[in-house]
Design an enzyme around this catalytic site. Structure first.
Site, PDB file in Angstrom:
ATOM      1  N   SER A  65      26.319  41.014   7.734  1.00  0.00           N
ATOM      2  CA  SER A  65      25.497  42.199   7.511  1.00  0.00           C
ATOM      3  C   SER A  65      25.083  42.374   6.058  1.00  0.00           C
ATOM      4  O   SER A  65      24.188  43.142   5.754  1.00  0.00           O
ATOM      5  CB  SER A  65      26.255  43.456   7.956  1.00  0.00           C
ATOM      6  N   CYS A  66      25.728  41.648   5.152  1.00  0.00           N
ATOM      7  CA  CYS A  66      25.462  41.855   3.723  1.00  0.00           C
ATOM      8  C   CYS A  66      25.348  40.532   2.996  1.00  0.00           C
ATOM      9  O   CYS A  66      26.350  39.853   2.769  1.00  0.00           O
ATOM     10  CB  CYS A  66      26.562  42.704   3.090  1.00  0.00           C
ATOM     11  N   GLY A  67      24.132  40.169   2.625  1.00  0.00           N
ATOM     12  CA  GLY A  67      23.929  38.911   1.922  1.00  0.00           C
ATOM     13  C   GLY A  67      24.324  38.958   0.471  1.00  0.00           C
ATOM     14  O   GLY A  67      24.448  37.921  -0.170  1.00  0.00           O
TER      15      GLY A  67
END
Length: 307
Positions: free
Chosen positions: A131-133
Site C-alpha cells: 500500500s505504500c511505495g
C-alpha cells in the site's frame, strides 16, 4: 538487457499463473442463513530485490512481471534512467541460496558496467508494503528524488475527448480484477494517437506503475515523452514522483490526488488530472496540455502491447 532464470521458461510460466488463489469464505446476509463457498483472491507475496547479490528492498506484490517491477523501482529510486543501464535479472533461491528451492520471490539484478549501485544509507530500510511505495525510506530528504528528465518542457497535448476514454480502456484490461476485485492497475497511452502501449495489475498501486515503467526500461523507451500514465485509483505523491522520474508528462487518475501530489506536479511541470470519470475531470496542474479540439482517429491497433 535480458531475462534469465535458473529453470526453463515452462517452469516459470507455471509460477506466472500464481496470481490468484482460491480460499473458502462464509457469505453472510442479514435475515438469511450463512453460505460457505470458494472465493478467488489476488495473491500477495514478498519480492526481495537484490543488486549484485546484495539485498536492496523487499516489496509486497502480485507475482508476475517481476523484472519489470525491479527495473521500474530502480528508475523511481534514481538508480537508473535508461534501458541500457539495466543488464540482467535472475530469479534465485532464498537467503543463502544454499540449494534452497527457487520460490521466484528473490530477484537478483545486475546493472551495466559503470552504473553505481544504490546506497542503502539513503535508499530503503528493506521493506515496502503493497500500500505504500515510500515506506522504508531512510530519511525525509530521500523521499523527493530529482528526475534527470525535464517534464515541464514536454510539449505533448491530449484531446479531452480522447482522455476520457482511458479509464474504461484500462478497466477492460483488468482480467485479474474481474476475478478478485482486489488489484490496482496502471496503463501507458500515447497522447497523440491514443494507443494503449502497456497495462499492468498489482495489489500495490505503486507496483503497477513500476511494472509499466519497467516495461519501458526493458524496451529502451525512456524518457516516456508524449505519454499519459492512467491509474485506477487515487493520485498520490509517490505516483507523481514515479511519473516524473520516467519522463511522463501527464498523469490521470479516476480518484482524488493528495495535496503533496499536486505540489510536486506543479513544481515538476507535470499535468495532473483527478476524478477522471465519465465525461468530466479535474485538472490540477498544467491544464494547457488538455485540449478540447476533436481527437484524431485512434491508431488502428491500440491493443495491449506485449513486446
Amino acid at each position: 538487457m535480458e531475462w534469465r532464470s535458473p529453470r526453463d521458461k515452462r517452469s516459470y510460466s507455471g509460477v506466472m499463473g500464481r496470481i490468484t488463489a482460491r480460499r473458502p469464505v462464509t457469505r453472510l446476509t442479514l435475515g438469511e442463513p450463512p453460505n460457505t463457498r470458494v472465493d478467488t483472491l489476488a495473491v500477495e507475496e514478498p519480492l526481495e530485490i537484490r543488486i549484485a547479490g546484495r539485498p536492496l528492498t523487499v516489496t509486497m506484490r502480485t507475482p508476475g512481471h517481476d523484472v519489470e517491477l525491479a527495473a521500474g523501482f530502480l528508475v523511481s529510486e534514481a538508480v537508473i534512467s535508461r534501458g541500457d543501464q539495466f543488464r540482467t535479472a535472475i530469479h534465485c533461491g532464498g537467503p543463502g541460496a544454499g540449494g534452497e528451492e527457487n520460490t521466484y520471490n528473490v530477484l537478483d539484478v545486475a546493472l551495466a558496467a559503470g552504473v553505481a549501485p544504490p546506497s542503502t544509507d539513503i535508499a530503503r530500510a528493506f521493506y515496502t508494503t503493497s500500500s505504500c511505495g515510500m515506506c522504508g525510506k531512510a530519511s525525509i530528504e530521500a523521499v523527493e528524488t530529482v528526475s534527470v528528465y525535464d517534464v515541464a518542457s514536454d510539449a505533448a497535448t491530449v484531446a479531452a475527448e480522447r482522455l476520457v476514454t482511458f479509464p474504461d480502456r484500462l478497466r477492460a484490461e483488468q482480467a485479474v480484477f474481474d476475478k478478485t476485485g482486489g488489484l490496482h492497475a496502471a496503463a501507458l497511452f500515447d497522447a497523440a494517437t491514443g494507443e494503449l502501449l502497456v497495462s499492468r495489475e498489482d495489489v500495490g498501486r505503486h507496483n503497477a506503475v513500476d511494472k509499466v515503467i519497467g516495461w519501458a526500461v526493458l524496451h529502451d523507451r525512456l524518457p516516456l515523452r508524449g505519454t499519459v500514465l492512467q491509474v485506477s485509483g487515487r493520485a498520490s505523491f509517490e505516483l507523481v514522483q514515479k511519473a516524473t522520474m520516467a519522463g511522463v508528462p501527464m498523469l490521470a487518475a479516476v480518484s482524488a490526488p493528495s495535496s503533496l501530489a499536486v505540489e510536486l506536479a506543479q513544481s515538476a511541470g507535470l499535468t495532473l488530472v483527478g476524478f477522471l470519470r465519465g465525461t468530466s475531470m479535474n485538472i490540477y496542474t498544467r491544464a494547457d496540455r488538455i485540449t478540447q479540439e476533436p481527437a484524431h482517429a485512434l491508431a488502428k491497433d491500440d491493443r495491449y502491447v506485449t513486446r
